[in-house]
Design an enzyme around this catalytic site. Structure first.
Site, PDB file in Angstrom:
ATOM      1  N   LYS A 106      12.771   1.309   3.366  1.00  0.00           N
ATOM      2  CA  LYS A 106      12.419   0.104   3.590  1.00  0.00           C
ATOM      3  C   LYS A 106      11.257   0.404   3.972  1.00  0.00           C
ATOM      4  O   LYS A 106      11.551   1.481   5.436  1.00  0.00           O
ATOM      5  CB  LYS A 106      13.921  -0.394   3.806  1.00  0.00           C
ATOM      6  N   HIS A 151       1.056 -23.849  -8.284  1.00  0.00           N
ATOM      7  CA  HIS A 151       2.807 -23.095  -8.262  1.00  0.00           C
ATOM      8  C   HIS A 151       3.385 -21.836  -8.245  1.00  0.00           C
ATOM      9  O   HIS A 151       3.682 -21.501  -9.269  1.00  0.00           O
ATOM     10  CB  HIS A 151       2.943 -23.617  -9.224  1.00  0.00           C
ATOM     11  N   SER A 200      15.051   0.048   7.553  1.00  0.00           N
ATOM     12  CA  SER A 200      16.496  -0.458   7.491  1.00  0.00           C
ATOM     13  C   SER A 200      17.366   0.461   7.609  1.00  0.00           C
ATOM     14  O   SER A 200      17.171   1.454   8.395  1.00  0.00           O
ATOM     15  CB  SER A 200      16.506  -0.478   6.009  1.00  0.00           C
TER      16      SER A 200
END
Ligand code: ARG
Length: 472
Positions: A295, A168, A289
């Site tokens: 980035k 999970h 980016s």
């Protein structure tokens, strides 16, 4: 006889099927019905199929040996013309089968007109596609092995890294990093088995089923099968040209591979975030980016995940394409090619980048080990420790739940609880409890086959190294 003499009366003398026609095909229809723009990549298998068919026709006396030799020479010349870019593809000749047959007639004359004896395009196209799928299965298998090698290749150097494993997306239990790598190897091994199994059914010879009813020409289909390396001869001519099970099956095998690589991509996208910070992706496999200078984005992994969508879409298209078709050949079936071509191309491209990416990833070992005290990864081992001393599982589960609650409230790991705190929940607990706490002890406590116990993992690494040798 020239083309003109043979079909001189028709308006459409260029078409192999033009005899009965008195009107020329509309240009828009030629555009609409052509497949040469995408099925030209079948040229090699089409020629292989024709060579085998011609050889068989020679064996049974339908072609004279000198005729066979002419056909063989012509087909091989066409192959090299296509490969050297000298061959002209024109949409008015519809598909690859017509192109090659026409070129053969131009080259060797009338004897070329004999090649299509005892076959039709319906069994020809399915044979081509079967041959093509076989070759592609081998290429995908190769890519899967490379990916498995990349995982196995890092097992020994990562053997001392303990990772939190999740259910999970919540911290669950500690595992050795190679246990994770080998989990992927198992998945890709099943993918390989599935392809191998699929291939058995792909290698069934349809050629000689002709249009749908077979042929009155005394052909020997077992010879054709032998020449093409097929394992069996399809026993029902009606089944042959309507059957695309093998395309759907191969498309599903590819979907399952894409789902597995997508799981890997998703997991590593998460693990490479600053929030997880478990691993550093190789910069050569990241992109930047255009607006945010800081980035370094996981675009390769995102595209591995994203391309899964089209592989699934292709299977869907094939299922819907075939679901309402009556026997036998229907032109709808021409639409099977682009989806299956695309699925193989996509999977091969995924595997090409996945293997070097897996080898190039670096684990942030210190950071990972500094985080292992969080998340009560040893709680299940503590429960099993109590079970081993005779406490029923459900009771042990309740005891440990209470202990974890105490630890959460005190903001400490289980190993930092005092013996008194342990005994406040379960008074029979001994001091030896501390021996099984902590992630290292939790991993070492494992015993079952297939678990993350170090000896189990080491045995598995050995097995995989042997299986995939040489591992780079
Ligand atoms: N281009 C066709 C296909 O891909 C070849 C078979 C055509 N057969 C026919 N009877 N029109 O399915």
């Amino acid at each position: 006889m020239s083309d003109q003499d043979l079909q001189g009366q028709t308006q459409d003398r260029n078409k192999a099927w033009g005899g009965v026609f008195t009107e020329r095909t509309d240009k828009r229809v030629e555009q609409f019905t052509e497949s040469i723009s995408f099925d030209k990549r079948l040229y090699d298998v089409d020629i292989r199929g024709s060579l085998a068919h011609a050889r068989m026709l020679c064996d049974v006396g339908v072609l004279l040996p000198e005729e066979y030799i002419k056909i063989e020479r012509g087909l091989l010349e066409i192959k090299s013309e296509i490969e050297s870019g000298q061959f002209e593809f024109l949409i008015e000749f519809e598909d690859i089968h017509m192109h090659i047959e026409r070129a053969l007639i131009c080259k060797v004359g009338d004897v070329g007109r004999k090649l299509h004896t005892g076959r039709s395009r319906n069994d020809q196209v399915v044979t081509d596609l079967r041959l093509w799928v076989c070759g592609e299965i081998d290429a995908v298998d190769f890519g899967l092995v490379e990916l498995q090698r990349a995982f196995v290749g890092r097992c020994e150097s990562d053997i001392d890294v303990i990772l939190p494993a999740y259910t999970h997306t919540r911290r669950a239990q500690p595992v050795l990093a190679p246990h994770v790598w080998l989990a992927y190897c198992e998945k890709f091994e099943r993918d390989r088995e599935r392809l191998r199994d699929c291939k058995k059914r792909v290698k069934s010879l349809g050629l000689g089923a002709a249009a749908l009813a077979g042929t009155s020409i005394p052909i020997d289909r077992s010879k054709t099968a032998e020449y093409l390396g097929f394992e069996s001869v399809a026993a029902n001519s009606l089944d042959v040209s309507s059957d695309r099970d093998f395309v759907l099956e191969a498309a599903f095998c590819l979907v399952q591979i894409a789902i597995h690589t997508s799981t890997l991509a998703e997991e590593w996208i998460l693990w490479s975030t600053s929030e997880f910070n478990f691993l550093k992706l190789p910069q050569a496999f990241c992109t930047g980016s255009s607006i945010m200078p800081q980035k370094v984005n996981p675009d390769v992994l995102e595209l591995i995940r994203g391309k899964t969508a089209r592989v699934i879409g292709n299977l869907q298209a094939l299922i819907v394409l075939t679901k309402g078709l009556p026997l036998a050949y229907n032109r709808d079936l021409q639409e099977d090619k682009q989806p299956i071509f695309d699925s193989f191309d996509t999977i091969k491209s995924i595997l090409t980048v996945a293997a070097p990416l897996v080898s190039g990833v670096e684990l942030n070992r210190e950071w990972i080990s500094g985080q292992l005290d969080y998340g009560y990864l040893d709680a299940t081992t503590l429960m099993e420790f109590l079970i081993s001393s005779g406490v029923p599982q459900r009771t042990a589960h309740g005891i440990v739940g209470k202990l974890v609650r105490i630890a959460i409230d005190a903001n400490v790991p289980l190993s930092k609880l005092s013996l008194q705190q342990f005994r406040s929940v379960y008074d029979a607990i001994g001091e030896d409890v501390y021996k099984i706490l902590g992630v290292k002890s939790a991993v070492a406590a494992m015993k079952s086959y297939g678990s993350t116990a170090p000896e189990q993992v080491n045995t598995q690494i050995k097995k995989w190294k042997q299986k995939l040798s040489p591992v780079k």
